[in-house]
Design a protein around this motif. Sequence first.
Motif, mmCIF file in Angstrom:
data_model
loop_
_atom_site.group_PDB
_atom_site.id
_atom_site.type_symbol
_atom_site.label_atom_id
_atom_site.label_comp_id
_atom_site.label_asym_id
_atom_site.label_seq_id
_atom_site.Cartn_x
_atom_site.Cartn_y
_atom_site.Cartn_z
ATOM 1 N N VAL A 75 0.835 -1.209 0.000
ATOM 2 C CA VAL A 75 0.000 0.000 0.000
ATOM 3 C C VAL A 75 0.864 1.251 0.000
ATOM 4 C CG1 VAL A 75 -1.712 1.307 1.325
ATOM 5 C CG2 VAL A 75 -1.932 -1.180 1.124
ATOM 6 N N ALA A 76 1.945 1.246 0.770
ATOM 7 C CA ALA A 76 2.794 2.431 0.868
ATOM 8 C C ALA A 76 3.709 2.598 -0.330
ATOM 9 C CB ALA A 76 3.635 2.353 2.146
ATOM 10 N N ARG A 77 3.969 1.517 -1.067
ATOM 11 C CA ARG A 77 4.934 1.611 -2.162
ATOM 12 C C ARG A 77 4.288 2.054 -3.469
ATOM 13 N NH1 ARG A 77 9.479 -2.984 -3.134
ATOM 14 N NH2 ARG A 77 9.209 -3.144 -0.886
ATOM 15 N N VAL A 78 2.994 1.800 -3.662
ATOM 16 C CA VAL A 78 2.332 2.239 -4.897
ATOM 17 C C VAL A 78 2.471 3.752 -5.108
ATOM 18 C CG1 VAL A 78 0.079 2.479 -6.024
ATOM 19 C CG2 VAL A 78 0.730 0.294 -5.012
ATOM 20 N N PRO A 79 2.323 4.591 -4.066
ATOM 21 C CA PRO A 79 2.460 6.040 -4.295
ATOM 22 C C PRO A 79 3.831 6.459 -4.796
ATOM 23 C CG PRO A 79 1.359 5.624 -2.206
ATOM 24 C CD PRO A 79 1.856 4.308 -2.687
ATOM 25 N N MET A 80 4.874 5.633 -4.584
ATOM 26 C CA MET A 80 6.199 6.011 -5.051
ATOM 27 C C MET A 80 6.220 6.184 -6.573
ATOM 28 S SD MET A 80 7.573 6.239 -2.207
ATOM 29 C CE MET A 80 7.453 5.629 -0.530
ATOM 30 N N GLY A 81 5.366 5.452 -7.261
ATOM 31 C CA GLY A 81 5.257 5.617 -8.707
ATOM 32 C C GLY A 81 4.213 6.639 -9.120
ATOM 33 N N MET A 82 3.514 7.220 -8.139
ATOM 34 C CA MET A 82 2.437 8.167 -8.432
ATOM 35 C C MET A 82 2.866 9.621 -8.309
ATOM 36 S SD MET A 82 -0.750 6.369 -6.382
ATOM 37 C CE MET A 82 -1.847 7.734 -6.785
ATOM 38 N N PHE A 83 3.737 9.914 -7.338
ATOM 39 C CA PHE A 83 3.952 11.309 -6.960
ATOM 40 C C PHE A 83 4.547 12.157 -8.083
ATOM 41 C CE2 PHE A 83 3.966 9.801 -2.379
ATOM 42 C CZ PHE A 83 2.775 10.434 -2.075
ATOM 43 N N THR A 84 5.542 11.656 -8.795
ATOM 44 C CA THR A 84 6.174 12.464 -9.842
ATOM 45 C C THR A 84 5.191 12.764 -10.961
ATOM 46 O OG1 THR A 84 8.359 11.548 -9.338
ATOM 47 C CG2 THR A 84 8.058 12.565 -11.488
ATOM 48 N N VAL A 85 4.499 11.726 -11.437
ATOM 49 C CA VAL A 85 3.521 11.927 -12.517
ATOM 50 C C VAL A 85 2.416 12.878 -12.058
ATOM 51 C CG1 VAL A 85 1.799 10.773 -13.947
ATOM 52 C CG2 VAL A 85 4.017 9.689 -13.562
ATOM 53 N N SER A 86 1.931 12.679 -10.845
ATOM 54 C CA SER A 86 0.863 13.540 -10.317
ATOM 55 C C SER A 86 1.317 14.985 -10.226
ATOM 56 C CB SER A 86 0.419 13.045 -8.941
ATOM 57 O OG SER A 86 -0.094 11.743 -9.011
ATOM 58 N N ALA A 87 2.544 15.193 -9.742
ATOM 59 C CA ALA A 87 3.054 16.560 -9.598
ATOM 60 C C ALA A 87 3.199 17.234 -10.954
ATOM 61 C CB ALA A 87 4.389 16.549 -8.857
ATOM 62 N N VAL A 88 3.705 16.502 -11.944
ATOM 63 C CA VAL A 88 3.881 17.079 -13.280
ATOM 64 C C VAL A 88 2.527 17.457 -13.876
ATOM 65 C CG1 VAL A 88 4.567 16.561 -15.649
ATOM 66 C CG2 VAL A 88 6.069 15.940 -13.749
ATOM 67 N N ILE A 89 1.554 16.559 -13.790
ATOM 68 C CA ILE A 89 0.224 16.841 -14.337
ATOM 69 C C ILE A 89 -0.406 18.026 -13.614
ATOM 70 C CG2 ILE A 89 -2.120 15.945 -14.588
ATOM 71 C CD1 ILE A 89 -0.901 13.186 -15.006
ATOM 72 N N MET A 90 -0.290 18.043 -12.285
ATOM 73 C CA MET A 90 -0.911 19.085 -11.479
ATOM 74 C C MET A 90 -0.287 20.451 -11.747
ATOM 75 S SD MET A 90 -1.384 19.018 -7.335
ATOM 76 C CE MET A 90 0.381 18.832 -7.045
ATOM 77 N N ILE A 91 1.048 20.511 -11.763
ATOM 78 C CA ILE A 91 1.726 21.796 -11.934
ATOM 79 C C ILE A 91 1.606 22.288 -13.376
ATOM 80 C CG2 ILE A 91 3.959 22.950 -11.841
ATOM 81 C CD1 ILE A 91 4.700 21.027 -9.549
ATOM 82 N N ALA A 92 1.837 21.383 -14.331
ATOM 83 C CA ALA A 92 1.753 21.804 -15.738
ATOM 84 C C ALA A 92 0.343 22.230 -16.107
ATOM 85 C CB ALA A 92 2.216 20.663 -16.641
ATOM 86 N N GLY A 93 -0.671 21.542 -15.566
ATOM 87 C CA GLY A 93 -2.040 21.917 -15.870
ATOM 88 C C GLY A 93 -2.434 23.250 -15.280
ATOM 89 N N SER A 94 -1.894 23.574 -14.105
ATOM 90 C CA SER A 94 -2.249 24.824 -13.438
ATOM 91 C C SER A 94 -1.415 26.005 -13.923
ATOM 92 C CB SER A 94 -2.084 24.665 -11.926
ATOM 93 O OG SER A 94 -2.254 25.885 -11.254
ATOM 94 N N ARG A 95 -0.087 25.777 -14.087
ATOM 95 C CA ARG A 95 0.813 26.887 -14.439
ATOM 96 C C ARG A 95 1.152 26.923 -15.921
ATOM 97 N NH1 ARG A 95 2.829 28.747 -9.360
ATOM 98 N NH2 ARG A 95 1.151 28.161 -7.919
ATOM 99 N N GLY A 96 0.765 25.884 -16.657
ATOM 100 C CA GLY A 96 1.033 25.860 -18.093
ATOM 101 C C GLY A 96 2.508 25.752 -18.442
#
Length: 445
Positions: A75-96
């Motif tokens: 359960v704790a290890r799945v997010p290790m593959g999530m955080f970078t992709v999530s951050a890129v999508i979140m920041i790029a979508g908001s700040r362009g």
Amino acid sequence: MVGMPPHPTKPAPEPAAPRSPAPAPTSASASVAPVPAPAPASRPGGPAGPPRARNPYLRLFAVPGTRAFTAGNLVARVPMGMFTVSAVIMIAGSRGSYALAGAVTATGLAATAVVAPFTARLIDRYGQARVAVPATVLAVLGSLALLLCVRHGAPDWTLFAAYAATATTPNIGGMSRARWAHLYRGDPRAVHTANAFEQAVDELCFMAGPVLAAFLCAALFPEAGTLVGAVLLLAGMLLFTAQRATEPPVAPRAARRRARSPLRTPGMPALLAVFLATGAIFGSMEIVTLAFVDGPEAGPVMALQAFGSFLAGLAYGSVRPAANARRRLLVCLAAMTALMSLPLPASGTGSLPVLAGALLLAGMATAPTMVTGMSLVQRLTPPDRLNEGMTLAVTALLGGISTGAAAGGWLVERAGAGTAYALPAVAGALALGLAAAGVRVRDLP
């Protein structure tokens, strides 16, 4: 973590089986060297007990508590593959700006390389539960701060500060490997199988994590991947650290003073250099494949490489390893170098299925190489510094990944994506040369 007593105590771990080969020491009496076991810990019933399971992976989970800490680990290890992709999508979508998103995530990676070994050293000194939980809480707060800064349009510098706070995330893969090494300290083959299992879990989570993150961000809202990842990380870490019976005991304070840093262990710097070059293979292969495919098919195509490693890891863990660990490492690195050269001619065909097949084969040398490398790290590292030693290996790997990604991007722009597929093979040859020259037999215990 401030104000921890110099002599942490905790209840003695429960026996791993009805007839344990040697009682697990308490934190006040744990010796630096692992306790030799007259019978493998994987046979709970002893000589008169039930017959040994034929499947080596079933044997791993015969010890009480192993399934529970593995569930938390997953359960704790799945997010290790999530955080970078999530951050890129979140920041790029908001700040362009993908440049800003990449810079923020690169800053987090650099901060992790600096902070992670110190977090691991504290875990070795005070125990997994006492350090990992507050460190995870701090990392989760960093993720939530990043989410809020993006959501409410905070200045760019706050994104860097928030993401840097996530560097305190403990290396749960290293903590899990340390538990296996403690439980099966009298059974080297079981430790080999456990390391293979952990590597297969790594590949599985890094296949599923980015896919889950992208789905959440697209189906719900851009911050969903980061939010769900933070919840999973904290929940999994709480479940993992709650399993105190399988937690390795900390060494007495006097023994800790005598133990030297893993970096000063003969053979360890050379092995870390091998991990650095191996990381360059992964980083360059990822960025070159993204540039070559350049479309929505890139994710599934890259996942095939991880899937090949997953299958090879499970197969490798089910066989008895060769006794000569140095030779085994050299063979694995030679195979990796050869297989990593396959995407270069495959890219020249212009066929995506041919490239996908080459990447599937290329991944099949990854897990055996990583399992062998981590086994050598465990052998070279003092037992009371095991988390620190494995975290140093992961840090070297991450440094190689970032270096390989940068070199791959540079070569793609100047020579084209097809030609840039030569870079992973060159990095593999470098890792093989470093291992042949630096990892000596006399350094291996």
